[in-house]
Enzyme design. Structure first.
Site, PDB file in Angstrom:
ATOM      1  N   GLY A   9       0.831  -1.201   0.000  1.00  0.00           N
ATOM      2  CA  GLY A   9       0.000   0.000   0.000  1.00  0.00           C
ATOM      3  C   GLY A   9       0.858   1.239   0.000  1.00  0.00           C
ATOM      4  O   GLY A   9       2.010   1.214  -0.417  1.00  0.00           O
ATOM      5  N   CYS A  10       0.304   2.320   0.474  1.00  0.00           N
ATOM      6  CA  CYS A  10       1.048   3.576   0.546  1.00  0.00           C
ATOM      7  C   CYS A  10       2.334   3.355   1.330  1.00  0.00           C
ATOM      8  O   CYS A  10       2.318   2.813   2.431  1.00  0.00           O
ATOM      9  CB  CYS A  10       0.191   4.653   1.212  1.00  0.00           C
ATOM     10  SG  CYS A  10       1.069   6.211   1.444  1.00  0.00           S
ATOM     11  N   PHE A  11       3.438   3.782   0.771  1.00  0.00           N
ATOM     12  CA  PHE A  11       4.715   3.486   1.417  1.00  0.00           C
ATOM     13  C   PHE A  11       4.945   4.249   2.718  1.00  0.00           C
ATOM     14  O   PHE A  11       5.815   3.897   3.498  1.00  0.00           O
ATOM     15  CB  PHE A  11       5.909   3.654   0.482  1.00  0.00           C
ATOM     16  CG  PHE A  11       5.926   4.838  -0.438  1.00  0.00           C
ATOM     17  CD1 PHE A  11       5.458   6.083  -0.076  1.00  0.00           C
ATOM     18  CD2 PHE A  11       6.439   4.687  -1.714  1.00  0.00           C
ATOM     19  CE1 PHE A  11       5.505   7.162  -0.947  1.00  0.00           C
ATOM     20  CE2 PHE A  11       6.490   5.759  -2.601  1.00  0.00           C
ATOM     21  CZ  PHE A  11       6.019   6.999  -2.200  1.00  0.00           C
TER      22      PHE A  11
END
Length: 176
Positions: A9-11
């Site tokens: 997902g979003c890092f």
């Protein structure tokens, strides 16, 4: 030092989780798993590059093993049953993936997925992709260590700070 590369997902949140693991020396947000000779947030966000938001984790295997990092990845950093999404973020750039550097990492990742699937007893399957690491493109400077620099940002408060609490609770011996 050894290196591991994870996409979940979003890092921002994945980065923050691994920065709080004992034995991790550096964490770098970036892009991998797709095509092209370079990658930027704008390009990857378009969903057309095949790249995923990922983190490159450098770690001391004397202090933390690759298998322990896999446990943190699957148990805290993201939900490995969500296909091409994590929370509010949707698209293949937010997929669950492990990019291995060698056969040992590949085997460890495959075994971890098999164990998780068996333990789930018919629940949603693990959809984590296991693929060789070919290139890693560091993300823009403003994405690096984002949680520590923006702890009150609403996305961070809602989606990422709870991951740190989960890490502290589930893996107290690894938390720093």
């Amino acid at each position: 030092m050894q290196t591991a590369v994870f996409a979940g997902g979003c890092f921002w949140g994945v980065d923050a989780v691994f920065r709080h693991v004992k034995g991790v020396v550096t964490v770098e947000s970036g892009y991998t798993g797709g095509s092209g000779e370079s990658a930027s947030y704008e390009q990857v966000s378009s969903g057309t590059t095949g790249h995923a938001e990922a983190v490159r984790v450098s770690f001391d295997p004397v202090q933390v093993s690759y298998r322990q990092l896999l446990q943190v990845f699957f148990g805290v950093a993201h939900d490995p049953t969500q296909l091409n999404r994590q929370g509010p973020d949707v698209g293949s750039q937010y997929r669950s993936a492990i990019f291995y550097g060698d056969g040992t990492q590949q085997q460890a990742a495959a075994e971890a997925i098999q164990r998780l699937d068996a333990a789930r007893g018919g629940g949603a399957p693990i959809v984590t992709q296991v693929a060789p690491l070919r290139q890693f493109y560091p993300a823009e400077a403003y994405h690096q260590n984002y949680l520590a620099l923006h702890p009150a940002q609403p996305y961070i408060v809602i989606h990422d700070l709870p991951k740190l609490g989960k890490l502290r609770q589930r893996f107290p011996d690894l938390y720093r």
